[in-house]
Design a protein around this motif. Structure first.
Motif, PDB file in Angstrom:
ATOM      1  N   ALA A  59       0.817  -1.211   0.000  1.00  0.00           N
ATOM      2  CA  ALA A  59       0.000   0.000   0.000  1.00  0.00           C
ATOM      3  C   ALA A  59       0.850   1.261   0.000  1.00  0.00           C
ATOM      4  CB  ALA A  59      -0.929  -0.018   1.205  1.00  0.00           C
ATOM      5  N   LEU A 141     -11.465  -0.561  17.928  1.00  0.00           N
ATOM      6  CA  LEU A 141     -11.278  -0.185  16.525  1.00  0.00           C
ATOM      7  C   LEU A 141     -11.297  -1.426  15.640  1.00  0.00           C
ATOM      8  CD1 LEU A 141     -10.618   2.642  15.314  1.00  0.00           C
ATOM      9  CD2 LEU A 141      -8.266   1.896  15.191  1.00  0.00           C
ATOM     10  N   LEU A 149     -14.234   1.748  10.053  1.00  0.00           N
ATOM     11  CA  LEU A 149     -12.874   1.881   9.509  1.00  0.00           C
ATOM     12  C   LEU A 149     -12.868   1.588   8.012  1.00  0.00           C
ATOM     13  CD1 LEU A 149     -10.014   2.428  10.613  1.00  0.00           C
ATOM     14  CD2 LEU A 149      -9.703  -0.025  10.750  1.00  0.00           C
ATOM     15  N   GLY A 152     -14.627   4.329   6.234  1.00  0.00           N
ATOM     16  CA  GLY A 152     -13.735   5.491   6.135  1.00  0.00           C
ATOM     17  C   GLY A 152     -12.732   5.303   5.014  1.00  0.00           C
ATOM     18  N   GLY A 153     -12.191   4.097   4.910  1.00  0.00           N
ATOM     19  CA  GLY A 153     -11.248   3.787   3.838  1.00  0.00           C
ATOM     20  C   GLY A 153     -11.892   3.933   2.478  1.00  0.00           C
ATOM     21  N   VAL A 156     -12.369   7.608   1.708  1.00  0.00           N
ATOM     22  CA  VAL A 156     -11.090   8.214   1.309  1.00  0.00           C
ATOM     23  C   VAL A 156     -10.771   7.849  -0.132  1.00  0.00           C
ATOM     24  CG1 VAL A 156      -8.602   8.153   1.692  1.00  0.00           C
ATOM     25  CG2 VAL A 156     -10.133   8.378   3.623  1.00  0.00           C
ATOM     26  N   ILE A 160     -10.302  10.435  -3.195  1.00  0.00           N
ATOM     27  CA  ILE A 160      -9.107  10.482  -4.044  1.00  0.00           C
ATOM     28  C   ILE A 160      -9.500  10.361  -5.513  1.00  0.00           C
ATOM     29  CG2 ILE A 160      -6.983   9.242  -4.650  1.00  0.00           C
ATOM     30  CD1 ILE A 160      -6.762   8.501  -1.689  1.00  0.00           C
TER      31      ILE A 160
END
Lengths: 173, 142
Positions: A59, A141, A149, A152-153, A156, A160
């Protein structure tokens, strides 16, 4: 053997970091950064976190390499990327801040029990209590907020993609 | 109070004389962080500042993994935080490069309108025409 591996990895990381700071060409500095990231992934694997090392390699190092190979040439089409060295005026104060940070870190390392060989000594310290809080937060978490999570990824990633699409459409216009 | 205590809390310094362990990884991470901090403070180019920030994030990740591996080897909590940090670093890098592209468009130097005498000192001219130079942000109209 561990000492040799650690020394080699540490030397590569520090050399790569120094090259990133002082190499004048942005593309060379970016390649040095990718090198540091790959070495950091190897260091993480050496710390017995193989899955994380793989994630770091794929990544972060992969993403950075991709951006270096695609992003920098695209940027240089907009305007030539000028070579730059650390600014002389700023270097003095930046050096003082960096050295101050190292001294404070050294001081913290010297006065906390993290360096103790017997880690069971940490059981009654504040550091352990702090670790408990981090453990609870991390556990939450990883379990209850795993969906958030991932969401959220995903957001994002969408952000992008939209940013890239907007940039591309504006460039075409 | 000594700034460099040689022996405190059972932790013998300098670390070169102690067996390989957590302090060594923490020291390496601190050195990496200091390099990133220096890069972020000493450079004037937006891209170089971004690279310095990435280096600082990498040092933080190394710290998290080291703490988990040495202090809590059976847990995965530090790893979960590191995954989150990796996500953050990638997003930061992508958004940073997109911002750099926008900056290049909005502050592209009009080469033709520059006075010939101003181009004489090459270094100064390079700074003035570098769209990623943070000193030129005052010229932007947000």
């Amino acid at each position: 053997m561990d000492v040799v591996i650690f020394t080699i990895l540490a030397a590569f990381m520090l050399a790569g970091g120094a090259a990133m700071v002082w190499l004048p060409k942005p593309s060379h500095a970016a390649y040095a950064l990718v090198g540091v990231m790959v070495t950091a992934a190897l260091m993480v694997a050496w710390l017995k976190a193989e899955f994380l090392a793989l994630a770091l390699m794929l990544a972060l190092a992969g993403g950075t390499a991709l951006l270096v190979m695609v992003g920098l040439p695209l940027l240089s089409r907009l305007s030539p990327l000028n070579p730059s060295r650390p600014d002389e005026d700023r270097s003095f104060w930046a050096g003082i801040v960096a050295v101050l940070f190292l001294v404070i870190t050294y001081r913290v390392l010297a006065t906390t029990p993290w360096g103790a060989e017997d880690h069971s000594r940490l059981a009654l310290t504040d550091a352990q209590r702090g670790l408990e809080a981090i453990r609870t937060l991390g556990e939450t978490l990883r379990t209850e907020y795993a969906l958030a999570l991932m969401g959220g990824g995903f957001l994002v990633a969408v952000a992008i993609a939209v940013a890239v699409a907007l940039n591309t459409s504006e460039a075409d216009a | 109070m000594m700034i460099f205590p040689m022996q405190t809390s059972g932790f013998a310094l300098p670390i070169l004389h102690s067996p390989l362990g957590l302090p060594h990884v923490l020291t390496l991470a601190a050195a990496l962080f200091a390099l990133g901090l220096f890069a972020a403070l000493a450079h004037r180019s937006f891209l170089r500042i971004l690279m310095g920030l990435e280096l600082m994030l990498l040092a933080a990740m190394l710290n998290l993994v080291a703490f988990t591996s040495y202090l809590h080897p059976e847990g995965l909590q530090g790893h979960a935080f590191t995954l989150l940090l990796i996500l953050l670093a990638i997003a930061q890098l992508a958004v940073g490069v997109a911002l750099a592209a926008q900056l290049m468009r909005s502050t592209r130097a009009p080469q033709s309108s520059r006075a010939p005498e101003a181009e004489a000192p090459e270094a100064a001219a390079q700074t003035e025409t570098d769209p990623l130079n943070v000193d030129r942000y005052d010229e932007l109209r947000w």
